[in-house]
Design an enzyme around this catalytic site. Structure first.
Site, PDB file in Angstrom:
ATOM      1  N   GLU A 495     138.713   8.298 -43.263  1.00  0.00           N
ATOM      2  CA  GLU A 495     139.285   7.094 -42.673  1.00  0.00           C
ATOM      3  C   GLU A 495     140.676   6.875 -43.255  1.00  0.00           C
ATOM      4  O   GLU A 495     141.012   7.400 -44.320  1.00  0.00           O
ATOM      5  CB  GLU A 495     138.395   5.887 -42.967  1.00  0.00           C
ATOM      6  CG  GLU A 495     136.984   6.020 -42.412  1.00  0.00           C
ATOM      7  CD  GLU A 495     136.079   4.901 -42.871  1.00  0.00           C
ATOM      8  OE1 GLU A 495     136.557   4.023 -43.625  1.00  0.00           O
ATOM      9  OE2 GLU A 495     134.907   4.888 -42.483  1.00  0.00           O
ATOM     10  N   CYS A 618     117.037 -19.736 -49.676  1.00  0.00           N
ATOM     11  CA  CYS A 618     117.334 -21.121 -49.278  1.00  0.00           C
ATOM     12  C   CYS A 618     118.810 -21.444 -49.493  1.00  0.00           C
ATOM     13  O   CYS A 618     119.387 -22.252 -48.755  1.00  0.00           O
ATOM     14  CB  CYS A 618     116.444 -22.094 -50.046  1.00  0.00           C
ATOM     15  SG  CYS A 618     116.803 -22.215 -51.811  1.00  0.00           S
TER      16      CYS A 618
END
Length: 1057
Positions: A495, A618
């Site tokens: 890349e 949570c």
């Protein structure tokens, strides 16, 4: 300095300019100071934009294009003038990876050979080159045009002269000199009388939540949950969101550390009482460093000590290299290996040692001087790489003022490599006229030949892999003519972001395989190298390729990986096959190397880092407190909506190809895994671009308004816990519902990116015009937002609760009816077509800005942060966290590879003759370094531990007991064979997760008569299995005793039955 050449890789060729005055320093194209993030993102994470801009506007003079100079010259994002006066020689092929055989044959100047390669590495850098003389008669005025001067291969007298000139300038020109003499290398830095560093560590300040602040003199701050604050006395912190003692908010206080989780901040007695919440962040404090000239530092050196097992070594090497410098100055022609040379150097060494260490009383090390003088004309390429990486980092510091500079000397040696070779004759080290003469002068011809024969397996061809291959090429490891080989494997493609650190790759290599490209580039450096390139992962699925026969053909395995699990797997294969392993890694300016030797050291799996702390479910779902939480939430939303759900949808319809049959089974009451989620996706499937935009708008409403309203409904702002404290206090932040505003660029970005991603997974086309604000506004005008009605559902607040698996959760009768209804309607309206039963899952790609992936994550994260009053992160930081990007810089990878390769010579070349040569455990070294501070620590590896079974029977991780069987060999025969061969009674036998024999298990006693073939059922080509065997304890009632794995071969000769 009159002859110079200017090279820019925007030009088609070099243009030679004979100037009447010294060359102007090269310039960067800095009209537009926008940094190419696709190329430099990993480096930006390490250095920061301010430092990158400073580098872009600076220029450097680098003299000496030998092995050390070229290592330094290729590292920079800044203009550079390369200087050298020598011609290419065969010798250079073994130390300079940019010089080719044709350069030697054509007697090309070294700087002319190197310059195009350096310029090619960085499309934004202009490179000048000069081949004028730089000596005692040169007017040094031309150096005023540079911010930093680096000298390599320069005589000490010239180093002192240039340093005095640089030190005397206002502002001073930063000066660095580097030298490699055989097995010893040094770096010297002088950045002037006063050098300010704005960020000495480079560590990102973290937010730490507050438990309490006392109203006292001094006031004491305690961190929440005894979290370590990581502060030092004298540093400062700034306070935010403190409840009660609001006068602290926004103010900076100097701290005095009381414990790892508490500190004093001065008088708080007159402030209001602390009530709740708040956090602090460390304030970066600039620090001033003072430097002395080279002349003064010769006698009063400040040195960095890398190896605490030999603390005297830096001063001893300092004196030894000074003695060698002086001897060279005094003798214009000499043979560096004759007795006269050694005698002269040892005399000067004793003199220098007594002058530089009057108080420390460092002992005379004649063995060091002997090794140094004998190898001084040679070159160890890995040593140049290691020290070159460190020196390059010092140049970055000199230019940017970021990270603590080296004060002022660094010495590194590889004496363990050559100590055992001293009895060899001088002929062993004499030149042969080939590219390995520099290496041969250090380690001798026999070891060079051993290196040529090596068979190496390297896993990973990224930044460290490229550096390792370069070192393999220079060392001649794995030559075809010697039946050696380097086998490399990496499944990844190149890349653009790789080009900044993985120096074997160029822009035209993008989207080509890393392994094959690296193999070609390595062969270009050394055409004699035999490199075989694979595109495979090394994992259980490829054990048919990388089997025991493959490993048995190797001399060593090298890992250049970026994840722990892959390292652990390769390590287990090396232990199983008794093969040495070299592991290494970097993160930003930090790096490590670890050497693992059969029967001598512990393995990689012998130690385990503490598990990465997970964000509670949570917290992510309802109670984020820091930006990392909102970024991870956005990343999870991407994964759920655009990867997991489409994949689950496809998997369901591949398993159940007929919608009518699925409906019949569901109507009959059969529970099909995932059916509810799949039918919901089917019923809500958009078919047009306008519907994708509408879905995105509804997602905005759900994520950033209704979520906040629901939380405030379930937990009003005045909610209190059982102990009377407020529910909404640090680290919990109450949310604020966001009202949608298309004029807000963040809102618009979320709508467009979300709609694009939904269009992608549902294969819905759209045009550029569809993405315009006008088109989006027109579509949204027709979108109806349902009225919000609060739910009475329970919101999870337990931080230990895990995220439920929605697919495996039992369905309610209402959900089952809904799923059936959805499918009935889809069939009735002819929406069940092959096209509609297939989605296109995405794969998160952080480096492609055109795909909208980062647009979604960045906008969603920022909106959630605003909703919770958290300061949003910029796109660069969001990309780093969401993409789990490891910050990287070329200087660190070069240093790691150099340090690994130095040990590679010790391990690979000398391990082959260790038994005969009597090499000891202490010859090996692990390394940890942080080039930012800078700290380099060399330590002995952990010695292998022996574990007692009983009756003086011990085993280590490297032990594997063996039993050879045959087709009729029973389990009872196996247990008898273990008892007779190893003198201990087996009590339990396990194969993987299958219990072959456990005495207390019903029916297991009957298994004793069964054959091992019948119990294990091996595949046709399976030669053996490794069994876990427990042994009888010394006393009844005690637990069974563990032992080494027992390898059971299915045939008497160990071959495939």
């Amino acid at each position: 300095m009159t002859d110079s050449v200017c090279f820019s890789n925007q030009e088609a060729s070099l243009s030679l300019r004979h100037l009447l005055s010294p060359p102007s320093p090269p310039t960067m194209a800095t009209d537009s100071m926008e940094i190419d993030d696709s190329l430099y993102s990993r480096q930006r994470y390490v250095l920061g934009d301010s430092a990158m801009h400073q580098m872009a506007q600076s220029s450097v003079f680098l003299s000496g294009m030998g092995g050390m100079g070229v290592e330094i010259g290729r590292q920079y994002l800044m203009a550079v003038t390369l200087h050298d006066t020598k011609q290419c020689e065969t010798w250079d092929l073994g130390s300079n990876f940019f010089i080719r055989k044709e350069d030697v044959l054509s007697q090309r100047r070294r700087v002319e050979a190197v310059c195009p390669h350096v310029a090619e590495l960085n499309p934004y850098v202009h490179v000048d080159m000069s081949f004028s003389a730089l000596d005692d008669n040169t007017d040094l005025g031309f150096l005023r045009r540079y911010q930093c001067v680096i000298l390599t291969e320069a005589r000490l007298s010239l180093q002192k002269r240039v340093n005095e000139f640089c030190h005397s300038q206002q502002p001073p020109i930063r000066f660095i000199s580097c030298d490699v003499y055989g097995i010893c290398a040094r770096v010297f830095c002088d950045f002037g009388e006063e050098f300010e560093v704005f960020d000495p560590t480079g560590e990102e300040p973290k937010e730490v939540f507050i438990q309490s602040i006392t109203q006292d003199n001094p006031g004491m701050v305690t961190c929440m949950d005894n979290q370590p604050h990581g502060l030092q006395t004298g540093q400062s912190v700034v306070f935010r969101e403190v409840g009660g003692m609001v006068e602290l908010n926004g103010t900076s206080r100097q701290v005095s550390v009381l414990s790892s989780h508490s500190f004093a901040i001065g008088d708080t007695s007159q402030l209001q009482p602390y009530t709740h919440g708040g956090f602090f962040v460390m304030v970066k404090t600039p620090k001033m460093y003072r430097f002395e000239t080279l002349e003064r530092q010769l006698c009063e050196p400040r040195v960095l000590t890398p190896d605490f097992s030999k603390p005297e070594a830096p001063l001893q090497i300092h004196a030894g290299m000074l003695a060698l410098d002086t001897f060279q100055e005094q003798h214009t022609t000499h043979c560096l290996t004759n007795d006269c040379m050694h005698t002269g150097v040892i005399t000067l060494y004793s003199l220098f040692l007594s002058s530089v260490t009057p108080s420390s009383q460092a002992s005379v090390n004649t063995e060091l001087v002997r090794c140094l003088s004998r190898t001084a004309r040679g070159a160890l390429p890995p040593l140049a790489a290691a020290v070159g990486g460190l020196a390059s980092q010092e140049v970055l510091k000199a230019i940017t003022g970021k990270f603590a500079p080296l004060q002022q000397w660094f010495y590194l040696d590889a004496i363990e490599v050559v100590k055992p070779l001293q009895p060899l004759s001088a002929e062993e080290f004499s030149p042969r006229g080939d590219r390995y003469d520099g290496l041969r002068a250090c380690i001798g011809d026999s070891l060079c030949l051993q290196l040529h024969k090596l068979r190496v397996f390297m896993v990973g061809c990224g930044a460290i892999g490229c550096e390792m291959l370069k070192n393999f090429a220079l060392l001649g490891i794995g030559l075809a003519k010697s039946s050696g080989e380097v086998c490399i494997t990496d499944p990844d493609l190149i890349e653009k972001s790789n080009l900044n650190r993985q120096f074997l790759f160029r822009p035209h290599h993008i989207q080509k395989p890393k392994s094959t490209t690296a193999a070609e580039a390595t062969h270009d450096i050394n055409p004699d190298l035999q490199v075989e390139a694979h595109l495979n992962k090394v994992c259980p699925a490829t054990e048919n390729i990388y089997n025991d026969s493959f490993y048995s053909s190797l001399n060593i395995v090298v890992t250049a990986l970026d994840n722990v699990e892959a390292r652990r797997y390769v390590d287990s294969r090396c232990v199983s096959n008794q093969r040495p392993l070299l592991d290494s890694g970097t993160m930003g300016t930090k790096g490590h190397t670890e050497i693992i030797v059969p029967n001598l050291t512990e393995s990689y799996n012998s130690h385990r880092d503490p598990p990465e702390e997970e964000i509670p479910f949570c917290t992510l779902k309802s109670f984020p407190s820091v930006i990392e939480h909102t970024i991870q939430w956005a990343r999870d939303k991407f994964e759920s909506a655009f990867v997991h759900k489409p994949s689950m949808y496809n998997s369901f319809w591949q398993t159940h190809s007929s919608a009518e049959v699925v409906l019949q089974r569901m109507q009959a009451g059969e529970s099909l895994e995932g059916s509810f989620q799949v039918m919901k996706l089917l019923s809500r499937q958009p078919t047009q671009w306008e519907q994708c935009v509408a879905v995105a708008r509804l997602k905005f409403e759900k994520y950033f308004k209704r979520k906040a309203l629901q939380l405030l409904h379930s937990f009003p702002l005045d909610t209190r816990l059982k102990d009377g404290s407020l529910f909404w206090q640090s680290p919990k932040r109450p949310p604020t519902p966001l009202e949608f505003d298309l004029k807000d660029s963040l809102h618009f970005a979320f709508i467009v990116s979300t709609a694009r991603l939904f269009a992608g997974i549902y294969n819905i086309p759209y045009s550029e015009r569809d993405l315009s604000e006008e088109a989006i506004t027109r579509i949204l005008a027709d979108v109806k937002i349902p009225e919000y009605r609060p739910s009475e559902k329970c919101i999870e607040t337990d931080e230990t609760a895990r995220k439920p698996d929605q697919i495996k959760m039992p369905l309610s009768s209402e959900e089952e009816r809904d799923a059936i209804t959805h499918l009935e309607q889809a069939i009735a309206t002819d929406r069940v077509t092959p096209e509609r039963l297939r989605m296109s899952p995405l794969q998160f790609e952080k480096d492609d800005d055109s795909n909208g992936h980062m647009d979604f994550v960045a906008s969603a994260s920022s909106l959630r942060a605003i909703m919770y009053s958290i300061e949003p992160a910029d796109r660069l930081k969001t990309k780093r966290i969401a993409g789990k990007i490891i910050p990287a810089i070329a200087t660190a990878t070069a240093a790691v590879a150099g340090l690994v390769s130095t040990d590679l010579e010790i391990l690979v070349a000398l391990e082959l003759i260790k038994v005969v040569g009597g090499f000891g455990f202490e010859s090996h070294k692990n390394c940890f370094f942080n080039l930012a501070i800078p700290v380099v620590v060399l330590t002995e590896p952990a010695a292998v531990k022996q574990t007692l079974i009983r009756n003086n029977i011990y085993y280590t991780i490297w032990d594997c007991w063996t039993v050879f069987g045959h087709e009729d060999f029973t389990l009872s025969d196996f247990m008898n064979a273990v008892r007779e061969k190893y003198g201990i009674e087996p009590t339990m036998v396990v194969h993987g997760v299958k219990m072959l024999y456990v005495p207390v298990m019903p029916g297991h006693s009957k298994r004793l008569k069964l054959t091992m073939h019948k119990l294990i059922k091996p595949s046709v080509d399976r030669r053996y299995v490794d069994l876990t065997v427990s042994f009888a304890p010394e006393a009844d009632g005690d637990e069974d005793l563990p032992g080494p794995p027992v390898r059971y071969y299915f045939s008497p000769d160990g071959e495939t039955p």
